[in-house]
Design an enzyme around this catalytic site. Structure first.
Site, PDB file in Angstrom:
ATOM      1  N   ILE A 226       0.821  -1.206   0.000  1.00 18.53           N
ATOM      2  CA  ILE A 226       0.000   0.000   0.000  1.00 18.53           C
ATOM      3  C   ILE A 226       0.860   1.263   0.000  1.00 18.53           C
ATOM      4  O   ILE A 226       0.459   2.304  -0.497  1.00 18.53           O
ATOM      5  CB  ILE A 226      -0.950   0.016   1.233  1.00 18.53           C
ATOM      6  CG1 ILE A 226      -1.909  -1.172   1.162  1.00 18.53           C
ATOM      7  CG2 ILE A 226      -1.756   1.308   1.305  1.00 18.53           C
ATOM      8  CD1 ILE A 226      -2.791  -1.198  -0.058  1.00 18.53           C
TER       9      ILE A 226
ATOM     10  N   ASP B 225       9.924   1.130   6.797  1.00 17.96           N
ATOM     11  CA  ASP B 225      10.768   0.323   7.676  1.00 17.96           C
ATOM     12  C   ASP B 225      11.572   1.204   8.623  1.00 17.96           C
ATOM     13  O   ASP B 225      11.593   0.978   9.837  1.00 17.96           O
ATOM     14  CB  ASP B 225      11.714  -0.551   6.849  1.00 17.96           C
ATOM     15  CG  ASP B 225      10.973  -1.569   6.014  1.00 17.96           C
ATOM     16  OD1 ASP B 225       9.746  -1.706   6.185  1.00 17.96           O
ATOM     17  OD2 ASP B 225      11.623  -2.235   5.192  1.00 17.96           O
TER      18      ASP B 225
END
Length: 391
Positions: A39, A177
């Site tokens: 996404i 991340d």
């Protein structure tokens, strides 16, 4: 990891050094994306959290201009001369990540000192839990904190380390991340808009359940090529919609528009996953705000089915481990996490059933795939930080 053991390993690895100055200890977590897969590059929301699995770092200053890098997870060590240009070298392997951080800090005007550094991690490499982001964020935080900075902007660290991975390592990754590793908080997940970096912390208190990470031990061989292919397919859908109205990303498109304007079945299914997954992230936050763990677990399973059927990024191993997890006693939801085609899946399992769960799922998974999985029971923790360890 036992921090006392890590202290002993530092002394062992650097026993040849005569300096006996203080050693500072740090921890950088891995991350898991709880829901919201594929996404981030489609203009929607992701929902990561920082894991209790991660990488430990220890640092002690030297009297010279050399930085020595060692790891308990690799035999290779690398020494950097701060007076010489720092360049990427394939033969330096894992050490290129800290090298990239050091180069960028120097380029940005930081006056770095020589030091001995040791790393030790319990993150499975290449399993999709962001060992690279954990290492980059750890090195950045260590060097800046040890040099006297105390009020470190962790959002800035996320941006900085993304730049290092993009430009020095050469991986065109997003910022999810690094953001999760830097900004994680205990027992909460992060609702993050990767485009604007607007974020919201959401409680992730599991009560009688635990988060179990299931490593398929299948290398993610197709992940990169399929990732590029899926990005291209999503861009094709956006281009079709742009013929009818201005739109910047696929998450700004409705399913009614897909039904009306997109004729290709493959593109319709790709769009269906993206739009439905983005909606699942929003609903997940609403459910968790109410403490509805079972409702959230159902969304996890829906997410996996969408990634399998519409986005087609799961593969035999991930499907097998998720299917067997869902059949096991005490499991209320499971899904793949990460890019797909191997790596890890996650499950919410009643804590009292975890040991039986691991045995049953491992047996069934090995029967089908010939591979033996690994399981990690992880908690949600704070992001990168200094550890309070006395020398």
């Amino acid at each position: 990891m036992d921090i006392l053991r890590f202290k002993g390993l530092f002394k062992e690895k650097y026993s040849e050094r005569s300096e006996q100055g203080p050693v500072q200890y740090f921890f950088s977590p891995g991350r898991v994306n709880l829901i919201g897969e594929h996404i981030d590059y489609n203009g929607g929301y992701v929902f990561p959290a920082a894991l209790s699995l991660g990488i430990y770092g220890a640092l002690r200053f030297r009297a010279d201009r050399f930085i020595q890098l060692k790891s308990t997870n690799a035999s290779q060590s690398v020494t950097i001369n701060l007076a010489e240009p720092i360049v990427y070298k394939p033969e330096d392997g894992w050490a290129n990540y800290p090298k990239g951080v050091i180069k960028q800090l120097l380029d940005d005007g930081h006056l770095l000192k020589g030091c001995d550094i040791l790393f030790s991690g319990d993150l499975p490499d290449g399993a999709g839990l962001s060992s690279s982001a954990a290492l980059l964020v750890l090195v950045t935080f260590m060097l800046r904190y040890a040099d006297g900075e105390r009020d470190i902007d962790k959002v800035a660290i996320a941006k900085f380390t993304q730049k290092v991975e993009n430009q020095f390592i050469g991986v065109n990754c997003g910022i999810m991340d690094q953001f999760a590793v830097a900004m994680g908080k205990k027992d909460v997940a992060i609702l993050l808009d990767c485009n604007t970096l607007h974020y919201k912390y959401t409680p992730f208190a599991l009560g009688e359940y635990s988060l179990v990470i299931m490593n398929t031990n299948k290398k993610r061989e197709l992940a990169e090529s399929k990732y590029n292919e899926r990005r291209d397919e999503c861009e094709q859908v956006v281009d079709i919609i742009k013929k009818h109205r201005q739109v910047e990303s696929l998450c700004q498109v409705s399913m009614s528009e897909i039904d009306k304007y997109v004729e290709n079945d493959v593109l319709r299914r790709r769009a269906s996953h993206v739009i439905s997954e983005n909606n699942r992230v929003r609903l997940a936050v609403e459910l968790l705000d109410k403490g509805d763990i079972v409702g959230f677990a159902n969304l996890m399973t829906q997410s996996h089915n969408s990634l399998k059927t519409d986005y087609e990024v799961t593969g035999v191993e991930l499907d097998c481990i998720v299917e067997n997890a869902l059949l096991a006693k005490g499991c209320i939801g499971a899904r793949m996490t990460g890019a797909g085609f191997g790596g890890c899946a996650i499950a919410l399992v009643a804590t009292c059933n975890i040991e039986q769960f691991k045995v049953v799922v491992a047996q069934e998974y090995q029967k089908t795939t010939g591979l033996l999985p690994d399981f990690y029971v992880a908690s949600i923790v704070d992001g990168v930080r200094l550890l309070d360890v006395k020398n």
